[in-house]
Design a protein around this motif. Structure first.
Motif, PDB file in Angstrom:
ATOM      1  N   TYR A  47      28.270  22.684   4.574  1.00  0.00           N
ATOM      2  CA  TYR A  47      27.616  21.012   5.428  1.00  0.00           C
ATOM      3  C   TYR A  47      28.385  20.388   4.417  1.00  0.00           C
ATOM      4  CZ  TYR A  47      23.587  21.373   8.483  1.00  0.00           C
ATOM      5  OH  TYR A  47      22.430  22.022   9.374  1.00  0.00           O
ATOM      6  N   PHE A  48      29.085  19.175   4.651  1.00  0.00           N
ATOM      7  CA  PHE A  48      29.899  18.307   3.668  1.00  0.00           C
ATOM      8  C   PHE A  48      28.861  17.448   2.501  1.00  0.00           C
ATOM      9  CE2 PHE A  48      34.099  17.412   6.002  1.00  0.00           C
ATOM     10  CZ  PHE A  48      34.006  18.175   6.329  1.00  0.00           C
ATOM     11  N   PRO A  49      29.366  17.065   1.980  1.00  0.00           N
ATOM     12  CA  PRO A  49      28.434  15.866   0.773  1.00  0.00           C
ATOM     13  C   PRO A  49      28.200  14.644   1.188  1.00  0.00           C
ATOM     14  CG  PRO A  49      30.206  15.904  -0.673  1.00  0.00           C
ATOM     15  CD  PRO A  49      31.022  16.992   1.125  1.00  0.00           C
ATOM     16  N   VAL A  50      28.028  14.629   2.383  1.00  0.00           N
ATOM     17  CA  VAL A  50      27.989  12.832   2.550  1.00  0.00           C
ATOM     18  C   VAL A  50      28.309  12.777   4.337  1.00  0.00           C
ATOM     19  CG1 VAL A  50      28.695  11.587   0.856  1.00  0.00           C
ATOM     20  CG2 VAL A  50      29.848  12.170   2.405  1.00  0.00           C
ATOM     21  N   CYS A  51      27.203  12.312   4.995  1.00  0.00           N
ATOM     22  CA  CYS A  51      27.192  12.591   6.893  1.00  0.00           C
ATOM     23  C   CYS A  51      28.628  11.759   7.136  1.00  0.00           C
ATOM     24  CB  CYS A  51      26.398  11.051   6.664  1.00  0.00           C
ATOM     25  SG  CYS A  51      26.971   9.360   6.788  1.00  0.00           S
ATOM     26  N   SER A  52      28.136  12.115   8.527  1.00  0.00           N
ATOM     27  CA  SER A  52      30.192  11.799   8.956  1.00  0.00           C
ATOM     28  C   SER A  52      30.274  10.224   8.806  1.00  0.00           C
ATOM     29  CB  SER A  52      29.676  11.847  11.137  1.00  0.00           C
ATOM     30  OG  SER A  52      28.521  11.185  10.817  1.00  0.00           O
ATOM     31  N   ARG A  53      29.878   9.110   8.827  1.00  0.00           N
ATOM     32  CA  ARG A  53      30.199   7.281   8.968  1.00  0.00           C
ATOM     33  C   ARG A  53      30.725   7.637   7.535  1.00  0.00           C
ATOM     34  NH1 ARG A  53      25.450   4.897  10.538  1.00  0.00           N
ATOM     35  NH2 ARG A  53      26.104   4.582  12.674  1.00  0.00           N
ATOM     36  N   CYS A  54      29.369   8.157   6.193  1.00  0.00           N
ATOM     37  CA  CYS A  54      30.573   8.419   4.749  1.00  0.00           C
ATOM     38  C   CYS A  54      31.600   8.461   4.913  1.00  0.00           C
ATOM     39  CB  CYS A  54      29.271   8.220   3.754  1.00  0.00           C
ATOM     40  SG  CYS A  54      27.928   6.783   4.257  1.00  0.00           S
ATOM     41  N   THR A  55      32.260  10.188   5.943  1.00  0.00           N
ATOM     42  CA  THR A  55      33.629  10.325   5.337  1.00  0.00           C
ATOM     43  C   THR A  55      34.593  10.196   5.980  1.00  0.00           C
ATOM     44  OG1 THR A  55      32.110  12.399   5.778  1.00  0.00           O
ATOM     45  CG2 THR A  55      34.007  12.194   5.878  1.00  0.00           C
ATOM     46  N   GLY A  56      33.817   9.406   7.044  1.00  0.00           N
ATOM     47  CA  GLY A  56      34.722   7.741   7.370  1.00  0.00           C
ATOM     48  C   GLY A  56      35.551   7.105   6.657  1.00  0.00           C
ATOM     49  N   ILE A  57      33.519   6.721   6.169  1.00  0.00           N
ATOM     50  CA  ILE A  57      34.514   5.323   4.671  1.00  0.00           C
ATOM     51  C   ILE A  57      35.423   5.798   4.392  1.00  0.00           C
ATOM     52  CG2 ILE A  57      32.923   3.634   3.103  1.00  0.00           C
ATOM     53  CD1 ILE A  57      31.461   3.477   5.682  1.00  0.00           C
ATOM     54  N   TYR A  58      34.449   7.124   2.924  1.00  0.00           N
ATOM     55  CA  TYR A  58      35.597   7.218   2.167  1.00  0.00           C
ATOM     56  C   TYR A  58      37.097   7.200   2.389  1.00  0.00           C
ATOM     57  CZ  TYR A  58      30.900   7.508  -0.209  1.00  0.00           C
ATOM     58  OH  TYR A  58      29.871   7.184  -0.773  1.00  0.00           O
ATOM     59  N   ILE A  59      37.173   8.443   3.801  1.00  0.00           N
ATOM     60  CA  ILE A  59      38.494   8.521   4.024  1.00  0.00           C
ATOM     61  C   ILE A  59      39.495   7.302   3.906  1.00  0.00           C
ATOM     62  CG2 ILE A  59      39.677   9.747   5.866  1.00  0.00           C
ATOM     63  CD1 ILE A  59      38.118  12.059   5.914  1.00  0.00           C
ATOM     64  N   GLY A  60      39.191   6.532   4.922  1.00  0.00           N
ATOM     65  CA  GLY A  60      39.608   5.040   5.729  1.00  0.00           C
ATOM     66  C   GLY A  60      40.030   4.562   4.100  1.00  0.00           C
ATOM     67  N   ALA A  61      39.177   4.518   3.111  1.00  0.00           N
ATOM     68  CA  ALA A  61      39.625   3.270   2.026  1.00  0.00           C
ATOM     69  C   ALA A  61      40.632   4.363   1.300  1.00  0.00           C
ATOM     70  CB  ALA A  61      37.795   3.318   1.229  1.00  0.00           C
ATOM     71  N   PHE A  62      39.925   5.606   0.879  1.00  0.00           N
ATOM     72  CA  PHE A  62      41.178   6.233   0.517  1.00  0.00           C
ATOM     73  C   PHE A  62      42.833   5.964   1.054  1.00  0.00           C
ATOM     74  CE2 PHE A  62      43.614  10.526  -0.633  1.00  0.00           C
ATOM     75  CZ  PHE A  62      43.572   9.906  -2.476  1.00  0.00           C
ATOM     76  N   ALA A  63      42.634   6.628   2.172  1.00  0.00           N
ATOM     77  CA  ALA A  63      43.583   6.216   3.331  1.00  0.00           C
ATOM     78  C   ALA A  63      44.713   4.729   2.480  1.00  0.00           C
ATOM     79  CB  ALA A  63      43.418   6.705   4.291  1.00  0.00           C
ATOM     80  N   TYR A  64      44.084   3.963   2.770  1.00  0.00           N
ATOM     81  CA  TYR A  64      44.072   2.513   2.843  1.00  0.00           C
ATOM     82  C   TYR A  64      44.997   1.830   0.839  1.00  0.00           C
ATOM     83  CZ  TYR A  64      45.366  -2.644   1.895  1.00  0.00           C
ATOM     84  OH  TYR A  64      46.143  -3.536   1.951  1.00  0.00           O
ATOM     85  N   PHE A  65      44.002   3.116   0.062  1.00  0.00           N
ATOM     86  CA  PHE A  65      44.556   2.812  -0.687  1.00  0.00           C
ATOM     87  C   PHE A  65      45.710   3.746  -1.475  1.00  0.00           C
ATOM     88  CE2 PHE A  65      39.819   2.603  -2.070  1.00  0.00           C
ATOM     89  CZ  PHE A  65      39.582   0.717  -2.071  1.00  0.00           C
ATOM     90  N   VAL A  66      45.930   4.149  -0.882  1.00  0.00           N
ATOM     91  CA  VAL A  66      47.460   5.495  -0.650  1.00  0.00           C
ATOM     92  C   VAL A  66      48.279   4.148  -0.183  1.00  0.00           C
ATOM     93  CG1 VAL A  66      49.236   7.255  -0.171  1.00  0.00           C
ATOM     94  CG2 VAL A  66      46.360   7.580  -1.349  1.00  0.00           C
ATOM     95  N   TYR A  67      48.188   3.652   1.467  1.00  0.00           N
ATOM     96  CA  TYR A  67      49.242   3.450   1.957  1.00  0.00           C
ATOM     97  C   TYR A  67      49.986   2.101   0.699  1.00  0.00           C
ATOM     98  CZ  TYR A  67      50.930  -0.096   5.067  1.00  0.00           C
ATOM     99  OH  TYR A  67      52.009  -1.290   5.421  1.00  0.00           O
ATOM    100  N   ALA A  68      48.502   1.178   0.016  1.00  0.00           N
ATOM    101  CA  ALA A  68      48.416   0.060  -1.041  1.00  0.00           C
ATOM    102  C   ALA A  68      49.150  -0.302  -1.755  1.00  0.00           C
ATOM    103  CB  ALA A  68      47.371  -0.970  -0.484  1.00  0.00           C
TER     104      ALA A  68
END
Length: 112
Positions: free
Chosen positions: A21-42
Motif C-alpha cells: 500500500y502507498f503510505p497515504v490514501c489516493s486523495r492525499c497522493t493526488g494532493i501531494y503530487i499536484g502541489a509538488f508538481a506546481y512547486f517544480v513548475y513555479a
C-alpha cells in the motif's frame, strides 16, 4: 497505529502496487503530487500571482472539498480514481495559494 495528521490511510482508499500500500490514501497522493508538481513548475517558470489566478486556485480546491465532504456525509461513495483526480486538482490549487502567500509575504503586500 495510523497517523491521522498526515492521512487516514484506510486500505480500501489507498493505492496498492504488488501487494504494498502507498503510505497515504489516493486523495492525499493526488494532493501531494499536484502541489509538488506546481512547486517544480513555479521554480522554473515565472508566475504572476494575480487575483484571477488566486480565484482559479480556490476553484481548483473546491472539487476536492466537495468529493470528500459529500462522502463524509454519506451522500455517496467515491472511488480511488475520482479521489486521486480531485486531489491532484486540489493539490495544484493549494500549491498556487501557498506560493502566492509566500510571494505576498516576501513582497510585503497585503491581501486586501
Amino acid at each position: 497505529m495510523r497517523n491521522f495528521l498526515i492521512c487516514h490511510r484506510i486500505p480500501e482508499r489507498t493505492f496498492k502496487i504488488k501487494g504494498h500500500y502507498f503510505p497515504v490514501c489516493s486523495r492525499c497522493t493526488g494532493i501531494y503530487i499536484g502541489a509538488f508538481a506546481y512547486f517544480v513548475y513555479a521554480y522554473f517558470v515565472y508566475v504572476n500571482y494575480s487575483l484571477s489566478l488566486l480565484l482559479c486556485a480556490c476553484l481548483m480546491v473546491l472539487p476536492t472539498f466537495t468529493d470528500g465532504f459529500t462522502q463524509l456525509l454519506g451522500l455517496r461513495e467515491s472511488n480511488n480514481t475520482l479521489r486521486f483526480t480531485t486531489g491532484l486538482l486540489g493539490g495544484l490549487g493549494l500549491g498556487i495559494l501557498v506560493k502566492a502567500l509566500k510571494w505576498m509575504i516576501i513582497m510585503g503586500l497585503h491581501p486586501l
